[in-house]
Design a protein around this motif. Structure first.
Motif, PDB file in Angstrom:
ATOM      1  N   TYR A   1       0.856  -1.178   0.000  1.00  0.00           N
ATOM      2  CA  TYR A   1       0.000   0.000   0.000  1.00  0.00           C
ATOM      3  C   TYR A   1       0.897   1.234   0.000  1.00  0.00           C
ATOM      4  O   TYR A   1       1.913   1.266   0.715  1.00  0.00           O
ATOM      5  CB  TYR A   1      -0.875   0.049   1.259  1.00  0.00           C
ATOM      6  CG  TYR A   1      -2.092  -0.835   1.259  1.00  0.00           C
ATOM      7  CD1 TYR A   1      -2.458  -1.597   0.153  1.00  0.00           C
ATOM      8  CD2 TYR A   1      -2.899  -0.912   2.396  1.00  0.00           C
ATOM      9  CE1 TYR A   1      -3.588  -2.398   0.174  1.00  0.00           C
ATOM     10  CE2 TYR A   1      -4.025  -1.710   2.430  1.00  0.00           C
ATOM     11  CZ  TYR A   1      -4.365  -2.453   1.321  1.00  0.00           C
ATOM     12  OH  TYR A   1      -5.483  -3.251   1.346  1.00  0.00           O
ATOM     13  N   VAL A   2       0.503   2.247  -0.754  1.00  0.00           N
ATOM     14  CA  VAL A   2       1.296   3.482  -0.784  1.00  0.00           C
ATOM     15  C   VAL A   2       0.366   4.679  -0.930  1.00  0.00           C
ATOM     16  O   VAL A   2      -0.582   4.656  -1.719  1.00  0.00           O
ATOM     17  CB  VAL A   2       2.347   3.443  -1.922  1.00  0.00           C
ATOM     18  CG1 VAL A   2       1.712   3.228  -3.277  1.00  0.00           C
ATOM     19  CG2 VAL A   2       3.196   4.702  -1.926  1.00  0.00           C
ATOM     20  N   MET A   3       0.651   5.713  -0.133  1.00  0.00           N
ATOM     21  CA  MET A   3      -0.039   6.985  -0.250  1.00  0.00           C
ATOM     22  C   MET A   3       0.761   7.857  -1.207  1.00  0.00           C
ATOM     23  O   MET A   3       1.914   8.196  -0.936  1.00  0.00           O
ATOM     24  CB  MET A   3      -0.149   7.671   1.115  1.00  0.00           C
ATOM     25  CG  MET A   3      -0.683   9.109   1.054  1.00  0.00           C
ATOM     26  SD  MET A   3      -2.346   9.244   0.377  1.00  0.00           S
ATOM     27  CE  MET A   3      -3.304   8.795   1.834  1.00  0.00           C
ATOM     28  N   LEU A   4       0.177   8.220  -2.341  1.00  0.00           N
ATOM     29  CA  LEU A   4       0.882   8.995  -3.368  1.00  0.00           C
ATOM     30  C   LEU A   4       0.835  10.491  -3.016  1.00  0.00           C
ATOM     31  O   LEU A   4       0.127  11.277  -3.617  1.00  0.00           O
ATOM     32  CB  LEU A   4       0.281   8.727  -4.742  1.00  0.00           C
ATOM     33  CG  LEU A   4       0.391   7.276  -5.231  1.00  0.00           C
ATOM     34  CD1 LEU A   4      -0.249   7.123  -6.602  1.00  0.00           C
ATOM     35  CD2 LEU A   4       1.840   6.803  -5.257  1.00  0.00           C
ATOM     36  N   ASP A   5       1.654  10.851  -2.009  1.00  0.00           N
ATOM     37  CA  ASP A   5       1.641  12.222  -1.488  1.00  0.00           C
ATOM     38  C   ASP A   5       2.903  12.999  -1.865  1.00  0.00           C
ATOM     39  O   ASP A   5       3.240  13.989  -1.228  1.00  0.00           O
ATOM     40  CB  ASP A   5       1.489  12.203   0.032  1.00  0.00           C
ATOM     41  CG  ASP A   5       2.603  11.438   0.735  1.00  0.00           C
ATOM     42  OD1 ASP A   5       3.459  10.847   0.038  1.00  0.00           O
ATOM     43  OD2 ASP A   5       2.622  11.433   1.977  1.00  0.00           O
ATOM     44  N   ASN A   6       3.589  12.546  -2.910  1.00  0.00           N
ATOM     45  CA  ASN A   6       4.838  13.181  -3.319  1.00  0.00           C
ATOM     46  C   ASN A   6       4.799  13.402  -4.836  1.00  0.00           C
ATOM     47  O   ASN A   6       5.034  12.482  -5.617  1.00  0.00           O
ATOM     48  CB  ASN A   6       6.032  12.307  -2.926  1.00  0.00           C
ATOM     49  CG  ASN A   6       7.348  13.056  -2.959  1.00  0.00           C
ATOM     50  OD1 ASN A   6       7.384  14.278  -3.064  1.00  0.00           O
ATOM     51  ND2 ASN A   6       8.446  12.327  -2.861  1.00  0.00           N
ATOM     52  N   VAL A   7       4.482  14.634  -5.233  1.00  0.00           N
ATOM     53  CA  VAL A   7       4.369  14.964  -6.661  1.00  0.00           C
ATOM     54  C   VAL A   7       5.717  14.752  -7.343  1.00  0.00           C
ATOM     55  O   VAL A   7       6.777  15.059  -6.784  1.00  0.00           O
ATOM     56  CB  VAL A   7       3.902  16.423  -6.834  1.00  0.00           C
ATOM     57  CG1 VAL A   7       4.003  16.863  -8.291  1.00  0.00           C
ATOM     58  CG2 VAL A   7       2.465  16.583  -6.330  1.00  0.00           C
ATOM     59  N   GLY A   8       5.675  14.237  -8.561  1.00  0.00           N
ATOM     60  CA  GLY A   8       6.919  14.087  -9.310  1.00  0.00           C
ATOM     61  C   GLY A   8       6.850  12.987 -10.336  1.00  0.00           C
ATOM     62  O   GLY A   8       5.797  12.364 -10.563  1.00  0.00           O
ATOM     63  N   MET A   9       7.987  12.747 -10.983  1.00  0.00           N
ATOM     64  CA  MET A   9       8.155  11.677 -11.964  1.00  0.00           C
ATOM     65  C   MET A   9       9.065  10.642 -11.306  1.00  0.00           C
ATOM     66  O   MET A   9      10.258  10.899 -11.090  1.00  0.00           O
ATOM     67  CB  MET A   9       8.793  12.229 -13.242  1.00  0.00           C
ATOM     68  CG  MET A   9       8.880  11.242 -14.378  1.00  0.00           C
ATOM     69  SD  MET A   9       7.296  10.927 -15.221  1.00  0.00           S
ATOM     70  CE  MET A   9       7.019  12.479 -16.087  1.00  0.00           C
ATOM     71  N   TRP A  10       8.517   9.486 -10.955  1.00  0.00           N
ATOM     72  CA  TRP A  10       9.219   8.549 -10.082  1.00  0.00           C
ATOM     73  C   TRP A  10       9.485   7.218 -10.772  1.00  0.00           C
ATOM     74  O   TRP A  10       8.590   6.630 -11.369  1.00  0.00           O
ATOM     75  CB  TRP A  10       8.422   8.337  -8.809  1.00  0.00           C
ATOM     76  CG  TRP A  10       8.168   9.611  -8.054  1.00  0.00           C
ATOM     77  CD1 TRP A  10       6.968  10.259  -7.905  1.00  0.00           C
ATOM     78  CD2 TRP A  10       9.138  10.414  -7.376  1.00  0.00           C
ATOM     79  NE1 TRP A  10       7.135  11.394  -7.156  1.00  0.00           N
ATOM     80  CE2 TRP A  10       8.451  11.525  -6.825  1.00  0.00           C
ATOM     81  CE3 TRP A  10      10.510  10.304  -7.163  1.00  0.00           C
ATOM     82  CZ2 TRP A  10       9.102  12.519  -6.086  1.00  0.00           C
ATOM     83  CZ3 TRP A  10      11.161  11.292  -6.430  1.00  0.00           C
ATOM     84  CH2 TRP A  10      10.453  12.377  -5.898  1.00  0.00           C
ATOM     85  N   ASN A  11      10.702   6.738 -10.638  1.00  0.00           N
ATOM     86  CA  ASN A  11      11.123   5.482 -11.255  1.00  0.00           C
ATOM     87  C   ASN A  11      10.600   4.290 -10.460  1.00  0.00           C
ATOM     88  O   ASN A  11      10.797   4.197  -9.247  1.00  0.00           O
ATOM     89  CB  ASN A  11      12.657   5.452 -11.314  1.00  0.00           C
ATOM     90  CG  ASN A  11      13.219   4.363 -12.205  1.00  0.00           C
ATOM     91  OD1 ASN A  11      14.249   3.780 -11.906  1.00  0.00           O
ATOM     92  ND2 ASN A  11      12.557   4.082 -13.313  1.00  0.00           N
ATOM     93  N   VAL A  12       9.920   3.369 -11.142  1.00  0.00           N
ATOM     94  CA  VAL A  12       9.530   2.074 -10.597  1.00  0.00           C
ATOM     95  C   VAL A  12      10.393   1.051 -11.315  1.00  0.00           C
ATOM     96  O   VAL A  12      10.336   0.941 -12.538  1.00  0.00           O
ATOM     97  CB  VAL A  12       8.035   1.784 -10.838  1.00  0.00           C
ATOM     98  CG1 VAL A  12       7.648   0.457 -10.186  1.00  0.00           C
ATOM     99  CG2 VAL A  12       7.167   2.919 -10.305  1.00  0.00           C
ATOM    100  N   ARG A  13      11.192   0.294 -10.568  1.00  0.00           N
ATOM    101  CA  ARG A  13      12.206  -0.529 -11.247  1.00  0.00           C
ATOM    102  C   ARG A  13      12.481  -1.824 -10.494  1.00  0.00           C
ATOM    103  O   ARG A  13      12.335  -1.918  -9.282  1.00  0.00           O
ATOM    104  CB  ARG A  13      13.522   0.236 -11.357  1.00  0.00           C
ATOM    105  CG  ARG A  13      14.145   0.610 -10.016  1.00  0.00           C
ATOM    106  CD  ARG A  13      15.528   1.241 -10.195  1.00  0.00           C
ATOM    107  NE  ARG A  13      16.113   1.657  -8.926  1.00  0.00           N
ATOM    108  CZ  ARG A  13      16.032   2.876  -8.422  1.00  0.00           C
ATOM    109  NH1 ARG A  13      15.380   3.827  -9.055  1.00  0.00           N
ATOM    110  NH2 ARG A  13      16.603   3.154  -7.252  1.00  0.00           N
TER     111      ARG A  13
END
Length: 541
Positions: A481-493
């Motif tokens: 579970y994750v709260m998406l509270d950090n605006v940006g372009m984020w790497n999932v890898r």
């Protein structure tokens, strides 16, 4: 630090103090990145050194510190450093991966401006481009609690960084060329502990005292097990979360993960093996370091302590035993369990399946059938300047498609402040390790077989460990579970580095339509511009 660099850093500090708070201390670092000869496995190799060191120097910081890191690229290749587990709150501009930053050209420098905002814990940094990670350029990154914030254990007598990882004798350029030809890498040649081969690293302790070891798996692909001859390890922290203080004889640390343990020097005064070996491999590689008692009169001896080899259930059960210490404070003076993640409604489920395939006769790796292709322009810059033709939202599905693997610059759209469930599905026979930049997530479940909505009945919705990198066992799944509270372009890898290099990654664009500096910092004044962003302007100095 030169006068020009110092003046620029001062301007940077004055600029960011508006956003991050002038009361937070500043720490300045100047790094020169060079090639140099190293001999970790007894043969000469070309390694990547930072200020002449392999591994690079540790970063010591305190929660909320502002870090000004001036990196001079003295290599013959472009270079970037990323900060594994450091969340870059409101600041994906400094994440140091190809989707957010232009490379630092040879002979040039770039100053990273970042803050250890609302974080504590044990992390590491590493070079993110051109398979440089196979040559070094990595180091420890620790964020200490502020003095008035209680820590749930007595201050140890010493605090050691322990960087473990698999290693090749071949030059990183040779390994990269093999991947570029669409070939798989061979089995590694050995394991390093703090950049050294067998018995090359040592840790000195005084009898009767307690020590903290911050252990990070900085390797390229293999899960590793660590144990200390005659000693137990008490787990106290995982990637910024204080844990239940369970005691272990050995601990599995999957690639990209970091943990902190306490050991007590309560054995007779002599030297003891610190053993690290590969997990889930047909051939088991093992290396050792030395735990040296300061009053020792006896060199290390006896059999190297054995560890688990291919037992998946053993590792799965250990992974489930990593739990959050709900009564401990984190970076703020309130219990970690005061945020009841299990009571928040999930608004979206994202299922991510890894796969391997041949595309145009070359080896590629994919997520939901998409194998990522690097554009010439960082996605973050294309998004900021509204440059078309670099990426398109929705180029990767929320669910496995079952279709043939294909190439694309995959970017998934996500809304700011949504609470999502991500299920990593692994139908392959390898152990996977998945990382999300910009965030920690709660590891609410992991099990063998196929995930289904019914699997949620077994989720831990009370004290799941919060971390940034989670393992997924063969033919198994892991849910977070994750709260998406950090605006940006984020790497999932994937942290399986050859797989990431050959496409097993994508970017999550967490977007707020307000485009307010309250949610995200402006583009840095010193941002490097390349590709289709060349000739644009950041903002005036």
């Amino acid at each position: 630090m030169t006068l020009d660099t110092a003046a620029f850093a001062l301007l940077c500090c004055l600029s960011i103090s508006i956003f991050v708070g002038a009361e937070s201390p500043y720490r300045f670092f100047t790094w020169n990145v060079t090639f140099g000869d190293i001999y970790p496995l007894g043969v000469r190799q070309q390694g990547i050194l930072i200020n002449g060191q392999f591994p690079g120097p540790d970063i010591y910081s305190v929660s909320n510190d502002n870090l000004i890191i001036n990196v001079h690229n003295s290599l013959t290749e472009p270079f970037l450093i990323s900060w594994n587990g450091v969340q870059q709150r409101r600041n994906s501009w400094e994440d140091g991966v190809s989707g957010t930053n232009c490379p630092i050209p040879p002979g040039k420098n770039f100053t990273y401006i970042l803050q250890a905002k609302d974080q504590i814990g044990s992390f590491f940094y590493f070079p993110s481009l051109y398979f440089h990670k196979a040559a070094g350029g990595f180091g420890g990154f620790r964020i200490l609690s502020r003095p008035l914030i209680p820590v749930p254990f007595p201050e140890p007598a010493g605090d050691y960084t322990v960087l473990i990882g698999d290693w090749y004798k071949a030059n990183h350029k040779v390994l990269r060329a093999r991947l570029d030809r669409g070939k798989k890498l061979a089995f590694p040649d050995g394991i390093l502990i703090n950049g050294r081969g067998p018995n090359g690293a040592s840790f000195t302790v005084d009898q009767g005292k307690i020590y903290r070891l911050r252990i990070s798996n900085v390797g390229l692909q293999h899960s590793l097990n660590i144990r200390i001859q005659g000693h137990k390890m008490k787990l106290v922290e995982v990637e910024g979360t204080h844990t239940l203080q369970n005691t272990y004889s050995s601990i599995d640390i999957h690639v990209g993960q970091s943990v902190s343990v306490l050991i007590t020097a309560d054995q007779p005064p002599k030297d003891y093996y610190v053993a690290v070996s590969t997990r889930f491999t047909t051939t088991t590689l093992t290396t050792t370091a030395v735990l040296h008692y300061s009053n020792s009169r006896e060199k290390v001896s006896g059999p190297i302590p054995g560890g688990p080899t291919t037992q998946i259930d053993w590792s799965l059960n250990q992974g489930r035993s990593f739990r959050t210490n709900l009564t401990a404070s984190g970076p703020r003076p309130n219990p970690q369990g005061s945020y009841h993640y299990g009571m928040i409604n999930v608004t979206r489920t994202i299922r991510l399946a890894n796969s391997a395939a041949q595309v145009n006769g070359k080896q590629r790796y994919a997520v939901n059938s998409v194998s990522y292709v690097e554009p010439d322009t960082p996605l973050k810059l294309a998004d900021h300047f509204k440059i078309g033709g670099v990426f398109r939202l929705g180029s990767i599905s929320d669910n496995p498609t079952g279709t043939k693997v294909y190439l694309d610059t995959s970017v998934m759209a996500a809304d700011f402040r949504t609470f999502v469930e991500i299920v990593f599905e692994n139908k392959e026979s390898i152990v996977q390790s998945w990382h999300l930049d910009g965030y920690n997530f709660w590891v609410v479940g992991m099990d063998g077989g196929k995930w289904s909505p019914a699997s949620r009945k077994g989720y831990n919705l009370r004290d799941a460990v919060s971390r940034c990198t989670a393992q997924v066992y063969p033919r198994s799944w892991t849910a977070v579970y994750v709260m998406l509270d950090n605006v940006g372009m984020w790497n999932v890898r994937t942290e399986f580095w050859s797989r990431r290099y050959l496409g097993q990654q994508f970017y999550l664009r967490v977007y707020s339509p307000l485009e307010s500096i309250r949610d995200e910092y402006p583009i840095p004044k010193n941002a490097l511009l390349c590709g289709k962003a060349t000739g644009r302007y950041t903002r005036p100095l």
